[in-house]
Design an enzyme around this catalytic site. Structure first.
Site, short mmCIF file in Angstrom:
data_model
loop_
_atom_site.label_atom_id
_atom_site.label_comp_id
_atom_site.label_asym_id
_atom_site.label_seq_id
_atom_site.Cartn_x
_atom_site.Cartn_y
_atom_site.Cartn_z
N ASP A 87 0.83 -1.21 0.00
CA ASP A 87 0.00 0.00 0.00
C ASP A 87 0.86 1.26 0.00
O ASP A 87 1.24 1.75 1.04
CB ASP A 87 -0.92 -0.03 1.23
CG ASP A 87 -2.02 1.01 1.19
OD1 ASP A 87 -2.19 1.67 0.15
OD2 ASP A 87 -2.71 1.16 2.21
N GLU A 123 -2.58 10.57 0.53
CA GLU A 123 -3.81 9.76 0.46
C GLU A 123 -4.17 9.18 1.81
O GLU A 123 -5.35 9.05 2.15
CB GLU A 123 -3.62 8.63 -0.56
CG GLU A 123 -4.89 7.85 -0.89
CD GLU A 123 -5.18 6.69 0.05
OE1 GLU A 123 -6.31 6.18 0.04
OE2 GLU A 123 -4.26 6.29 0.81
N GLU A 124 -3.16 8.83 2.60
CA GLU A 124 -3.42 8.18 3.88
C GLU A 124 -3.91 9.14 4.96
O GLU A 124 -4.30 8.71 6.04
CB GLU A 124 -2.14 7.47 4.37
CG GLU A 124 -1.62 6.36 3.46
CD GLU A 124 -2.49 5.12 3.48
OE1 GLU A 124 -3.53 5.14 4.16
OE2 GLU A 124 -2.13 4.13 2.81
#
Length: 415
Positions: free
Chosen positions: A145, A177-178
């Site tokens: 990821d 994104e996280e």
């Protein structure tokens, strides 16, 4: 013409046919065969190793962004570094002057903390087992990821451009994104009409094509009490004790049927799920706590964020009998479930519970034009974010072929 790296991979496969005898303490050497030989022989696996070795937890993506940008420039892409802040940028790459491609291939380059170093291992399955190169395990933060997707996407695009130099494809690798999706949101702020008719997003899907994912909302419940000496607790009001029952009740709202006051469910996504992720309160063990807070994340299976927020507020107030010392506060925004396209043969179809940047990519203009959105990638979400994050050589190489299928389908699209 085949890519040279494909020939190297085939060469590595023949060398790898040697039978392993044992594994060392580092997990790197099997008898006389070194697992690193497999990685070194493959430009795909080597690139993946290089970007995984660069720590890039959210807010610290500068170095990996520079590396990816330099790599793409060496492959004759035009590279734009879209600034987010002085030390953060998205990487946007395309062929020549074609800054408005028909197909956008995208993933993210940030990871969750903590950084976990790159490592290779191989599962010993007992006597007589022949060495299987594709089972070599690649571990470390971001292997799954989402640097697995980043590497596979780049090499899939390189292969296609070798065969079809005029293919109109762009690559976008975003930061953040996280944690909130600032990278994709920044890319989306361009008000010009979107050129792309297909977007291929990279996340760990186990090489399955995803038909959709749940939405998300975040909120907290705060309790207010009254401080006192712990030797005389009856003189105060314990905020933690007041918070715990309502926090436990709220955590179960996804399990309660909608008609009985619970959160919505759907045939496609199942139940909404509630995670009580943080609970905090108090200042010292000898003080009755005068405040406490529980922080929740909800994966929403149906409806709008506002509808779920109304249910949560109503049910908390009902449970606490409108206690003025218990308050619910929602974080800005929230997302509804996101449906995705799956009209490409050869893939198993699944839904996922996690959120992505898909709904954060704004599609500007175009009237009734339909933009296809696909979500696909190597590795399992079940190990992403964990201490055992890893995928196999087979996962990574299989993803290159999967992305190729999706891109080829998009190139053949009549728009």
């Amino acid at each position: 013409m085949k890519f040279p790296w494909l020939l190297l991979v085939k060469g590595a496969a023949s060398v790898a046919a040697q039978k392993p005898l044992a594994t060392s303490g580092s997990g790197q050497v099997l008898g006389t065969f070194n697992l690193e030989d497999i990685i070194n022989a493959s430009p795909l696996l080597s690139f993946h190793r290089d970007i995984v070795k660069i720590p890039s937890t959210t807010d610290n993506e500068y170095e990996v962004g520079q590396f990816i940008g330099d790599f793409l420039e060496q492959k004759h892409f035009t590279v734009e570094k879209q600034s987010i802040s002085d030390s953060r940028f998205n990487v946007y790459a395309y062929q020549g002057n074609n800054s408005l491609p028909d197909i956008l291939v995208t993933s993210h380059i940030d990871t969750v903390p903590p950084f976990l170093p790159y490592n290779l291992d191989y599962p010993i399955l007992g006597g007589g087992h022949e060495f299987d190169r594709q089972s070599v395990l690649i571990a470390g933060r971001g292997t799954v990821d989402a640097k697995g997707s980043v590497a596979a996407q780049i090499f899939a695009v390189l292969e296609i451009l070798e065969e079809k130099p005029d293919a109109s494809i762009g690559l976008l690798f975003v930061v953040g994104e996280e944690k909130g999706g600032i990278g994709m949101e920044t890319f989306s702020k361009n008000p010009s009409p979107s050129s792309f008719h297909t977007v291929i997003f990279g996340e760990p899907t186990g090489l399955n094509l995803v038909s959709g994912h749940k939405g998300v909302i975040g909120f907290n419940i705060k309790a207010t009490g009254r401080a006192a000496h712990s030797g005389y607790p009856w003189l105060g009001k314990n905020a933690i004790s007041a918070l715990l029952p309502v926090a436990s009740f709220t955590e179960r709202l996804g399990e309660i049927p909608f008609q009985d006051g619970g959160l919505p469910s759907s045939l496609k996504y199942g139940n909404s799920t509630v995670n009580l992720g943080v609970i905090q309160g108090g200042v010292a063990v000898n003080v009755v706590p005068d405040s406490a807070e529980a922080i929740f994340s909800v994966r929403v299976a149906a409806g709008t964020p506002d509808e779920s927020k109304s249910i949560i507020t109503r049910e908390v107030n009902k449970f606490t009998k409108n206690d003025p010392n218990i308050e619910v506060a929602f974080y800005p925004g929230g997302l509804s479930p996101t449906d995705l396209d799956t009209d490409v043969e050869g893939f198993d179809i699944i839904t996922v519970n996690y959120g992505t940047d898909v709904p954060k990519l704004a599609i500007h203009g175009g009237g009734d034009r339909v933009v296809k959105r696909y979500l696909y990638g190597p590795g399992s979400i079940l190990v992403a974010h964990g201490e055992d994050e890893a995928l196999t050589v087979g996962d990574l190489e299989g993803a290159v072929q999967g992305y190729r299928v999706l891109i080829e389908k998009a190139l053949s699209r009549d728009v």
